[in-house]
Write a protein that holds these residues in place. Structure first.
Motif, PDB file in Angstrom:
ATOM      1  N   UNK A 325       0.841  -1.207   0.000  1.00 50.16           N
ATOM      2  CA  UNK A 325       0.000   0.000   0.000  1.00 50.16           C
ATOM      3  C   UNK A 325       0.875   1.256   0.000  1.00 50.16           C
ATOM      4  N   UNK A 326       1.941   1.228   0.799  1.00 51.61           N
ATOM      5  CA  UNK A 326       2.858   2.371   0.848  1.00 51.61           C
ATOM      6  C   UNK A 326       3.540   2.572  -0.497  1.00 51.61           C
ATOM      7  N   UNK A 327       3.898   1.490  -1.166  1.00 47.03           N
ATOM      8  CA  UNK A 327       4.555   1.608  -2.470  1.00 47.03           C
ATOM      9  C   UNK A 327       3.620   2.247  -3.489  1.00 47.03           C
ATOM     10  N   UNK A 328       2.350   1.823  -3.484  1.00 45.74           N
ATOM     11  CA  UNK A 328       1.395   2.343  -4.465  1.00 45.74           C
ATOM     12  C   UNK A 328       1.105   3.823  -4.231  1.00 45.74           C
ATOM     13  N   UNK A 329       0.771   4.187  -2.993  1.00 45.68           N
ATOM     14  CA  UNK A 329       0.447   5.583  -2.721  1.00 45.68           C
ATOM     15  C   UNK A 329       1.691   6.467  -2.791  1.00 45.68           C
ATOM     16  N   UNK A 330       2.828   5.909  -2.400  1.00 44.73           N
ATOM     17  CA  UNK A 330       4.066   6.682  -2.503  1.00 44.73           C
ATOM     18  C   UNK A 330       4.392   7.042  -3.938  1.00 44.73           C
ATOM     19  N   UNK A 331       4.154   6.103  -4.852  1.00 46.45           N
ATOM     20  CA  UNK A 331       4.377   6.406  -6.258  1.00 46.45           C
ATOM     21  C   UNK A 331       3.479   7.523  -6.756  1.00 46.45           C
ATOM     22  N   UNK A 332       2.232   7.511  -6.299  1.00 47.63           N
ATOM     23  CA  UNK A 332       1.298   8.571  -6.700  1.00 47.63           C
ATOM     24  C   UNK A 332       1.737   9.925  -6.140  1.00 47.63           C
ATOM     25  N   UNK A 333       2.180   9.936  -4.875  1.00 48.93           N
ATOM     26  CA  UNK A 333       2.609  11.187  -4.260  1.00 48.93           C
ATOM     27  C   UNK A 333       3.838  11.742  -4.971  1.00 48.93           C
ATOM     28  N   UNK A 334       4.805  10.874  -5.255  1.00 49.94           N
ATOM     29  CA  UNK A 334       6.016  11.328  -5.945  1.00 49.94           C
ATOM     30  C   UNK A 334       5.690  11.926  -7.304  1.00 49.94           C
ATOM     31  N   UNK A 335       4.781  11.281  -8.027  1.00 48.85           N
ATOM     32  CA  UNK A 335       4.415  11.775  -9.354  1.00 48.85           C
ATOM     33  C   UNK A 335       3.815  13.172  -9.275  1.00 48.85           C
TER      34      UNK A 335
END
Length: 480
Positions: A325-335
């Motif tokens: 979950x952290x990987x998925x949302x982290x990718x969205x935040x970084x983008x």
């Protein structure tokens, strides 16, 4: 607890970074707002009572009285989304039900709350859960050592361990310069002997949230293994799913000889441990065994409430797949945040892994604090001309922001304050304190993510407008 936007406080920021309270923006007094004298007056009393060390309380005029999940409520009833997470200690946010239930079970059972050197069912359950999460090649041969629950104590214990095991003294801690060179540079020979160990953070948080490239870390593991140098992975802040994997070393597939653990493993309570390969334990004899215990010894190691909270946290992160979950949302935040770098000249490099993210603020010429202008690679490794871990701030302390913010540290402080006015708590890091660090709990939702991003973007826009922002020039940090 419903989420509401923070309306802001009236008042002014002093030159030393403290908030001079002027009441509420709508003119209400503290009493009229229903704030107790004890809680509401705390920010004004603190400077006269506590040392002048830099703390969150001096930078952020918030007196929290209750919290749940991602939300903190202050003495005035205002609510904030917490993206500091107690410097990463709150993997599940504030007052998570599974953590509270685990602590209640210990309290209701009349289990001794503090024992030292005695095995208890609570400790056994924690170690069992911890071993489930470790890289298999380490878990199958692991030994767990509890130590004082401070941030640096696990590393001190690990260093003493490898020195005793190898009979050597030098310790290498790779810096930005090492990361720009071959991994062999981390294992120099001193009088024909390699170092006793290499200590590495997979994401260098205090240096500005700088992830170590996976390929470089794999190469370092190869070199240390060939030269019989123990590799110590400092997972004090990166562990327990924070970076999108249970342990940050999992991204590279590397199995270290030693893991140092703290912060999130206590489930919000102080706890620290060192996990090491059994070979390091077996190579010690006699006086070596007694000597290695000293740095990690301490009265409060292995607290039962912390062990219970930690076991519940580890189990919940694993069972609910919160690392993914952290990987998925982290990718969205970084983008989304990297889009700000293309829009605003004051936003430099955006980097991180999972829900451990840093946003660098730069002066208009691209330098963090008057340093030479230059570039930073997207993997967080500094170029020769402009190291992203910066130069020490020559002025020291928290700079004044009486006029339009200019240097990177001033811009970062201004963004932090504008975030607070919008109900968002963020921290600053990096040698120059010019990097805004986001560490939201792993339980963050899609809706909360959107709210955080909107508030942060609005704060950046406000700061950029105040300094007379303009379209960002084409420089290295804008290229993704």
């Amino acid at each position: 607890m419903a989420e509401t936007a923070y309306e802001g406080l009236a008042g002014a920021w002093s030159a030393d970074g403290r908030f001079e309270d002027g009441g509420f923006e709508d003119g209400r007094s503290e009493d009229a707002a229903g704030v107790s004298a004890g809680a509401g007056g705390a920010p004004r009393r603190q400077p006269a009572r506590e040392a002048a060390a830099r703390t969150y309380a001096r930078a952020l005029p918030v007196v929290p009285v209750r919290a749940r999940g991602l939300t903190i409520e202050d003495a005035a009833g205002r609510r904030y989304l917490d993206c500091a997470s107690g410097a990463g200690t709150l993997a599940l946010g504030h007052h998570h039900p599974v953590v509270l239930e685990a602590m209640r079970r210990v309290l209701d059972s009349e289990t001794p709350l503090q024992v030292m050197g005695l095995t208890t069912p609570v400790e056994d359950a924690f170690v069992t859960e911890l071993l489930r999460t470790l890289p298999p090649r380490l878990a199958d041969h692991a030994r767990v050592r509890f130590c004082r629950p401070g941030g640096t104590d696990p590393v001190d214990t690990a260093v003493a361990l490898v020195r005793a095991a190898t009979g050597r003294a030098p310790i290498v801690t790779p810096t930005g310069a090492h990361l720009c060179a071959a991994a062999e540079a981390c294992c120099p020979s001193d009088a024909g002997k390699p170092p006793a160990g290499v200590v590495l953070e997979p994401v260098r948080s205090a240096d500005g949230v700088l992830p170590v490239p996976d390929a470089w870390l794999r190469d370092l593991r190869r070199v240390t293994a060939e030269r019989s140098v123990p590799l110590i992975a400092d997972e004090t802040e990166t562990g327990v799913g924070r970076t999108g994997a249970l342990w940050a070393v999992d991204h590279s597939g590397v199995t270290p000889d030693v893991l140092t653990l703290s912060k999130a493993i206590g489930g919000s309570l102080p706890l620290a441990a060192v996990v090491h390969h059994e070979d390091l334990d077996g190579r010690r004899t006699g006086s070596d065994r007694r000597a290695v215990g000293a740095p990690g010894a301490g009265t409060f190691r292995g607290n039962q409430l912390a062990l219970a909270a930690g076991a519940a946290t580890l189990a919940h992160v694993r069972e609910q797949r919160l690392a993914e979950h952290a990987a998925a949302l982290g990718g969205r935040i970084l983008s989304r945040l990297r889009g700000l770098a293309a829009e605003f000249a004051c936003v430099g490099n955006v980097r991180g892994r999972g829900l451990m993210i840093g946003v660098e603020l730069v002066s208009p010429d691209g330098a963090p604090d008057g340093a030479p202008s230059g570039g930073t690679r997207s993997d967080g490794i500094p170029s020769d001309s402009a190291p992203s871990d910066g130069n020490p701030n020559p002025s020291g302390g928290i700079p004044s922001v009486g006029g339009p913010p200019g240097t990177g540290s001033e811009l970062a402080l201004a963004v932090q304050r504008e975030c607070l006015r919008r109900g968002l708590i963020v921290a600053l890091t990096g040698p120059d304190r010019n990097v805004v660090r986001l560490l939201p709990p792993l339980i963050i939702t899609e809706e909360q993510t959107s709210t955080i991003l909107d508030r942060f973007a609005d704060a950046v826009q406000t700061v950029d407008r105040r300094r007379g922002g303009h379209a960002p020039p084409r420089r290295a940090h804008a290229a993704r």
